[in-house]
Write a protein that holds these residues in place. Structure first.
Motif, short mmCIF file in Angstrom:
data_model
loop_
_atom_site.label_atom_id
_atom_site.label_comp_id
_atom_site.label_asym_id
_atom_site.label_seq_id
_atom_site.Cartn_x
_atom_site.Cartn_y
_atom_site.Cartn_z
N LYS A 51 2.64 -8.47 4.13
CA LYS A 51 3.33 -7.20 3.88
C LYS A 51 4.48 -7.35 2.89
O LYS A 51 4.85 -6.39 2.22
CB LYS A 51 3.88 -6.61 5.20
CG LYS A 51 2.80 -6.21 6.16
CD LYS A 51 1.97 -5.09 5.56
CE LYS A 51 0.91 -4.60 6.50
NZ LYS A 51 0.10 -3.54 5.92
N GLU A 52 5.06 -8.56 2.82
CA GLU A 52 6.18 -8.79 1.92
C GLU A 52 6.27 -10.28 1.60
O GLU A 52 5.91 -11.12 2.43
CB GLU A 52 7.47 -8.33 2.58
CG GLU A 52 8.69 -8.34 1.70
CD GLU A 52 9.92 -7.78 2.40
OE1 GLU A 52 11.02 -8.21 2.04
OE2 GLU A 52 9.78 -6.93 3.31
N GLU A 60 1.57 -9.24 9.01
CA GLU A 60 1.34 -8.32 10.12
C GLU A 60 0.07 -8.71 10.85
O GLU A 60 -1.03 -8.61 10.30
CB GLU A 60 1.25 -6.88 9.64
CG GLU A 60 1.12 -5.89 10.78
CD GLU A 60 1.22 -4.45 10.33
OE1 GLU A 60 1.65 -3.62 11.14
OE2 GLU A 60 0.87 -4.15 9.17
N LEU A 89 4.72 -8.00 13.37
CA LEU A 89 5.26 -8.58 12.14
C LEU A 89 5.90 -9.92 12.42
O LEU A 89 6.67 -10.06 13.36
CB LEU A 89 6.29 -7.64 11.53
CG LEU A 89 5.76 -6.31 10.98
CD1 LEU A 89 6.92 -5.40 10.61
CD2 LEU A 89 4.86 -6.56 9.78
N GLU A 113 1.43 -9.56 -1.78
CA GLU A 113 1.29 -8.51 -0.78
C GLU A 113 -0.15 -8.01 -0.77
O GLU A 113 -0.79 -7.89 -1.81
CB GLU A 113 2.23 -7.35 -1.09
CG GLU A 113 3.69 -7.70 -0.89
CD GLU A 113 4.62 -6.55 -1.21
OE1 GLU A 113 4.17 -5.39 -1.23
OE2 GLU A 113 5.81 -6.82 -1.44
N GLY A 114 -0.67 -7.76 0.44
CA GLY A 114 -2.02 -7.24 0.58
C GLY A 114 -3.08 -8.29 0.84
O GLY A 114 -4.19 -7.97 1.24
N GLU A 159 -5.04 -11.21 2.84
CA GLU A 159 -5.23 -11.55 4.25
C GLU A 159 -5.16 -13.07 4.39
O GLU A 159 -5.78 -13.79 3.61
CB GLU A 159 -6.56 -11.04 4.79
CG GLU A 159 -6.70 -11.28 6.28
CD GLU A 159 -7.98 -10.69 6.86
OE1 GLU A 159 -7.95 -10.35 8.06
OE2 GLU A 159 -8.97 -10.56 6.14
#
Length: 101
Positions: free
Chosen positions: A35-36, A47, A53, A69-70, A72
């Motif tokens: 996420k960051e 997450e 988180l 970010e994004g 997996e």
């Protein structure tokens, strides 16, 4: 007496042998989406659907520029997950998963 000592040695070597190698890498602790990315502190916010988180601190020699970010990832944790908001953990190993399109 010698039989008992032999039995103890066999059990000890079996237990030590089972704990070596990639035994720590057996169970994934966190699986989720980044996420960051905190480039200054060398950590990523992941997450996970079970843990929520979690800030994951990368190992010192790991290149944080690989993380976006994004993406997996699956994460093996060194030690445990420390309770805070969000939780915190130190990475033993991080791997990218293939996207399911």
């Amino acid at each position: 007496m010698k039989k008992h000592l032999l039995l103890i040695l066999i059990v000890w070597f079996t237990l030590v042998g089972c704990n070596g190698g990639n035994a720590e890498k057996g169970r994934v602790d966190i699986k989720g989406i980044i996420k960051e990315v905190d480039y200054e502190r060398n950590k990523i916010l992941v997450e996970d659907k079970h843990e929520g988180l979690v800030w994951v601190t990368l190992q010192e020699n790991e290149d944080i520029s690989e993380y976006l970010e994004g993406q997996e990832v699956v994460v093996w944790i060194k030690g445990g997950i420390r309770e805070s908001s969000p939780a915190q953990a130190d990475a033993l190993n991080i791997e990218f998963t293939n996207p399911k399109d």
